[in-house]
Design a protein around this motif. Structure first.
Motif, PDB file in Angstrom:
ATOM      1  N   GLY A   8      75.573  -2.504 116.057  1.00 19.30           N
ATOM      2  CA  GLY A   8      75.629  -1.056 116.213  1.00 19.30           C
ATOM      3  C   GLY A   8      75.054  -0.695 117.565  1.00 19.30           C
ATOM      4  O   GLY A   8      74.276  -1.455 118.151  1.00 19.30           O
ATOM      5  N   GLY A   9      75.433   0.452 118.069  1.00 18.32           N
ATOM      6  CA  GLY A   9      74.916   0.882 119.359  1.00 18.32           C
ATOM      7  C   GLY A   9      73.429   1.177 119.299  1.00 18.32           C
ATOM      8  O   GLY A   9      72.865   1.431 118.223  1.00 18.32           O
ATOM      9  N   ILE A  10      72.778   1.147 120.447  1.00 14.84           N
ATOM     10  CA  ILE A  10      71.356   1.447 120.515  1.00 14.84           C
ATOM     11  C   ILE A  10      71.100   2.849 119.960  1.00 14.84           C
ATOM     12  O   ILE A  10      71.812   3.802 120.271  1.00 14.84           O
ATOM     13  CB  ILE A  10      70.854   1.323 121.977  1.00 14.84           C
ATOM     14  CG1 ILE A  10      69.334   1.482 122.035  1.00 14.84           C
ATOM     15  CG2 ILE A  10      71.574   2.277 122.916  1.00 14.84           C
ATOM     16  CD1 ILE A  10      68.752   1.138 123.397  1.00 14.84           C
ATOM     17  N   GLY A  11      70.138   2.949 119.064  1.00 21.05           N
ATOM     18  CA  GLY A  11      69.832   4.234 118.458  1.00 21.05           C
ATOM     19  C   GLY A  11      70.686   4.597 117.254  1.00 21.05           C
ATOM     20  O   GLY A  11      70.519   5.671 116.667  1.00 21.05           O
ATOM     21  N   GLY A  13      70.680   3.045 114.370  1.00 23.68           N
ATOM     22  CA  GLY A  13      69.951   2.814 113.122  1.00 23.68           C
ATOM     23  C   GLY A  13      70.169   1.452 112.522  1.00 23.68           C
ATOM     24  O   GLY A  13      69.899   1.226 111.344  1.00 23.68           O
ATOM     25  N   LYS A  14      70.599   0.499 113.345  1.00 24.65           N
ATOM     26  CA  LYS A  14      70.871  -0.852 112.853  1.00 24.65           C
ATOM     27  C   LYS A  14      69.626  -1.518 112.276  1.00 24.65           C
ATOM     28  O   LYS A  14      69.704  -2.213 111.260  1.00 24.65           O
ATOM     29  CB  LYS A  14      71.464  -1.693 113.990  1.00 24.65           C
ATOM     30  CG  LYS A  14      71.697  -3.139 113.675  1.00 24.65           C
ATOM     31  CD  LYS A  14      72.324  -3.862 114.840  1.00 24.65           C
ATOM     32  CE  LYS A  14      71.539  -3.699 116.113  1.00 24.65           C
ATOM     33  NZ  LYS A  14      70.126  -4.196 116.009  1.00 24.65           N
ATOM     34  N   SER A  15      68.490  -1.312 112.927  1.00 19.80           N
ATOM     35  CA  SER A  15      67.251  -1.938 112.453  1.00 19.80           C
ATOM     36  C   SER A  15      66.862  -1.415 111.074  1.00 19.80           C
ATOM     37  O   SER A  15      66.367  -2.167 110.231  1.00 19.80           O
ATOM     38  CB  SER A  15      66.120  -1.698 113.446  1.00 19.80           C
ATOM     39  OG  SER A  15      66.388  -2.337 114.679  1.00 19.80           O
ATOM     40  N   GLU A  16      67.104  -0.145 110.836  1.00 16.58           N
ATOM     41  CA  GLU A  16      66.804   0.422 109.522  1.00 16.58           C
ATOM     42  C   GLU A  16      67.718  -0.184 108.466  1.00 16.58           C
ATOM     43  O   GLU A  16      67.280  -0.518 107.365  1.00 16.58           O
ATOM     44  CB  GLU A  16      66.981   1.943 109.561  1.00 16.58           C
ATOM     45  CG  GLU A  16      66.478   2.666 108.325  1.00 16.58           C
ATOM     46  CD  GLU A  16      64.969   2.562 108.142  1.00 16.58           C
ATOM     47  OE1 GLU A  16      64.530   2.615 106.975  1.00 16.58           O
ATOM     48  OE2 GLU A  16      64.247   2.427 109.133  1.00 16.58           O
ATOM     49  N   VAL A  17      68.983  -0.361 108.797  1.00 16.78           N
ATOM     50  CA  VAL A  17      69.919  -0.979 107.860  1.00 16.78           C
ATOM     51  C   VAL A  17      69.516  -2.418 107.579  1.00 16.78           C
ATOM     52  O   VAL A  17      69.533  -2.867 106.421  1.00 16.78           O
ATOM     53  CB  VAL A  17      71.362  -0.895 108.396  1.00 16.78           C
ATOM     54  CG1 VAL A  17      72.311  -1.754 107.550  1.00 16.78           C
ATOM     55  CG2 VAL A  17      71.841   0.549 108.404  1.00 16.78           C
ATOM     56  N   SER A  18      69.127  -3.153 108.601  1.00 16.34           N
ATOM     57  CA  SER A  18      68.722  -4.542 108.372  1.00 16.34           C
ATOM     58  C   SER A  18      67.486  -4.600 107.477  1.00 16.34           C
ATOM     59  O   SER A  18      67.381  -5.457 106.600  1.00 16.34           O
ATOM     60  CB  SER A  18      68.474  -5.265 109.692  1.00 16.34           C
ATOM     61  OG  SER A  18      67.358  -4.757 110.370  1.00 16.34           O
ATOM     62  N   ARG A  19      66.553  -3.671 107.676  1.00 14.79           N
ATOM     63  CA  ARG A  19      65.357  -3.624 106.822  1.00 14.79           C
ATOM     64  C   ARG A  19      65.747  -3.376 105.364  1.00 14.79           C
ATOM     65  O   ARG A  19      65.223  -4.036 104.444  1.00 14.79           O
ATOM     66  CB  ARG A  19      64.418  -2.513 107.302  1.00 14.79           C
ATOM     67  CG  ARG A  19      63.137  -2.384 106.479  1.00 14.79           C
ATOM     68  CD  ARG A  19      62.314  -1.188 106.911  1.00 14.79           C
ATOM     69  NE  ARG A  19      62.958   0.082 106.596  1.00 14.79           N
ATOM     70  CZ  ARG A  19      62.930   0.644 105.382  1.00 14.79           C
ATOM     71  NH1 ARG A  19      62.309   0.044 104.370  1.00 14.79           N
ATOM     72  NH2 ARG A  19      63.522   1.808 105.181  1.00 14.79           N
ATOM     73  N   ALA A 106      72.830 -17.846  99.771  1.00 17.53           N
ATOM     74  CA  ALA A 106      72.251 -16.692 100.468  1.00 17.53           C
ATOM     75  C   ALA A 106      73.313 -15.798 101.106  1.00 17.53           C
ATOM     76  O   ALA A 106      74.402 -16.248 101.481  1.00 17.53           O
ATOM     77  CB  ALA A 106      71.274 -17.169 101.535  1.00 17.53           C
ATOM     78  N   VAL A 107      72.951 -14.522 101.231  1.00 18.85           N
ATOM     79  CA  VAL A 107      73.654 -13.598 102.114  1.00 18.85           C
ATOM     80  C   VAL A 107      72.833 -13.576 103.403  1.00 18.85           C
ATOM     81  O   VAL A 107      71.717 -13.067 103.430  1.00 18.85           O
ATOM     82  CB  VAL A 107      73.759 -12.181 101.514  1.00 18.85           C
ATOM     83  CG1 VAL A 107      74.376 -11.218 102.535  1.00 18.85           C
ATOM     84  CG2 VAL A 107      74.571 -12.199 100.229  1.00 18.85           C
ATOM     85  N   VAL A 108      73.385 -14.160 104.458  1.00 13.50           N
ATOM     86  CA  VAL A 108      72.665 -14.284 105.725  1.00 13.50           C
ATOM     87  C   VAL A 108      73.183 -13.226 106.685  1.00 13.50           C
ATOM     88  O   VAL A 108      74.362 -13.225 107.059  1.00 13.50           O
ATOM     89  CB  VAL A 108      72.848 -15.690 106.334  1.00 13.50           C
ATOM     90  CG1 VAL A 108      72.108 -15.785 107.671  1.00 13.50           C
ATOM     91  CG2 VAL A 108      72.358 -16.757 105.369  1.00 13.50           C
ATOM     92  N   VAL A 109      72.296 -12.325 107.071  1.00 12.47           N
ATOM     93  CA  VAL A 109      72.662 -11.219 107.955  1.00 12.47           C
ATOM     94  C   VAL A 109      72.144 -11.519 109.358  1.00 12.47           C
ATOM     95  O   VAL A 109      70.945 -11.643 109.577  1.00 12.47           O
ATOM     96  CB  VAL A 109      72.077  -9.886 107.447  1.00 12.47           C
ATOM     97  CG1 VAL A 109      72.366  -8.761 108.444  1.00 12.47           C
ATOM     98  CG2 VAL A 109      72.666  -9.539 106.075  1.00 12.47           C
ATOM     99  N   HIS A 110      73.074 -11.648 110.288  1.00 12.43           N
ATOM    100  CA  HIS A 110      72.731 -11.831 111.696  1.00 12.43           C
ATOM    101  C   HIS A 110      72.716 -10.454 112.366  1.00 12.43           C
ATOM    102  O   HIS A 110      73.766  -9.822 112.512  1.00 12.43           O
ATOM    103  CB  HIS A 110      73.764 -12.713 112.396  1.00 12.43           C
ATOM    104  CG  HIS A 110      73.736 -14.141 111.974  1.00 12.43           C
ATOM    105  ND1 HIS A 110      73.086 -15.117 112.710  1.00 12.43           N
ATOM    106  CD2 HIS A 110      74.266 -14.770 110.894  1.00 12.43           C
ATOM    107  CE1 HIS A 110      73.230 -16.294 112.110  1.00 12.43           C
ATOM    108  NE2 HIS A 110      73.944 -16.109 111.005  1.00 12.43           N
ATOM    109  N   ASP A 111      71.531  -9.974 112.729  1.00 15.33           N
ATOM    110  CA  ASP A 111      71.381  -8.695 113.433  1.00 15.33           C
ATOM    111  C   ASP A 111      71.606  -8.969 114.919  1.00 15.33           C
ATOM    112  O   ASP A 111      70.746  -9.553 115.586  1.00 15.33           O
ATOM    113  CB  ASP A 111      69.971  -8.154 113.161  1.00 15.33           C
ATOM    114  CG  ASP A 111      69.731  -6.790 113.790  1.00 15.33           C
ATOM    115  OD1 ASP A 111      70.371  -6.474 114.805  1.00 15.33           O
ATOM    116  OD2 ASP A 111      68.875  -6.041 113.266  1.00 15.33           O
TER     117      ASP A 111
END
Length: 205
Positions: A8-11, A13-19, A106-111
């Protein structure tokens, strides 16, 4: 195992989704975190970056001055490409090590922030794009991260366009919404990931 590329683009909210995905059981491999590790003091990665950009990109204690380096590369496409050519192979190698260590079910999510830019979509079983309008991105970068508007716009411009990211997406999570609504959307996506992971197991056994 189901491998998922999350971008996702910067800002956006990708980090929130990964959390939120980790809370639900995903194994997270964070490319940004690995990118910091591979240029830590004493690493071959940092030696290579200093050779390319000079010792002025180091802090007093010998670690990488990330804001200073960012100011250099995000306004110069050639310098950004040079940095990426050093760091990305190191990140890729470490990411593969971590994926191989995950459980078979596992479901492995690469951020991966630059998944689109680097043409990495084919490496994953599916790609999730966290999407937000440019106005929302700008508001978050200036209001939450304290960037100047000029710096924020430069970093946004250095990335793929919104349309380019959506073109490679198997799943799009629209994040022009409050957190409680984002949580509901992620819950639905997680259910889909679990289903897809379960569907893959017979073929792997």
């Amino acid at each position: 195992m189901l491998t998922v590329g999350l971008t996702g683009g910067i800002g956006a909210g990708k980090s929130e989704v990964s959390r939120l995905l980790v809370e639900r059981g995903a194994v997270l491999i964070d490319a940004d975190r690995i990118a910091r590790e591979v240029v830590a003091p004493g690493t071959p990665g940092l030696t290579a970056v200093v050779a390319a950009f000079g010792e002025e990109i180091l802090t007093g204690d010998g670690s990488l001055d990330r804001p200073r380096l960012g100011a250099i590369v995000f306004t110069d496409a050639e310098k950004l490409a040079l940095l990426n050519s050093i760091v990305h192979p190191l990140v890729g190698a470490r990411s593969r090590e971590l994926e191989e260590a995950a459980a078979e079910e596992a479901v492995v999510v690469h951020d991966v922030p630059l998944l689109t830019e680097n043409g990495l979509a084919s490496r994953y079983d599916l790609v999730i794009v966290v999407d937000a309008s440019p106005g929302t991105q700008l508001d978050r970068l200036v209001g939450r991260r304290g960037m100047s508007e000029q710096d924020a716009r430069a970093r946004m411009a250095a990335q793929a366009t919104r349309e380019q990211r959506r073109e490679i997406a198997d799943i799009v999570i629209d994040n022009d919404v409050p957190l409680d609504e984002l949580e509901r959307r992620v819950e639905d996506v997680w259910a889909e990931l679990v289903r897809r992971a379960a569907d893959r197991r017979p073929a792997q056994e």
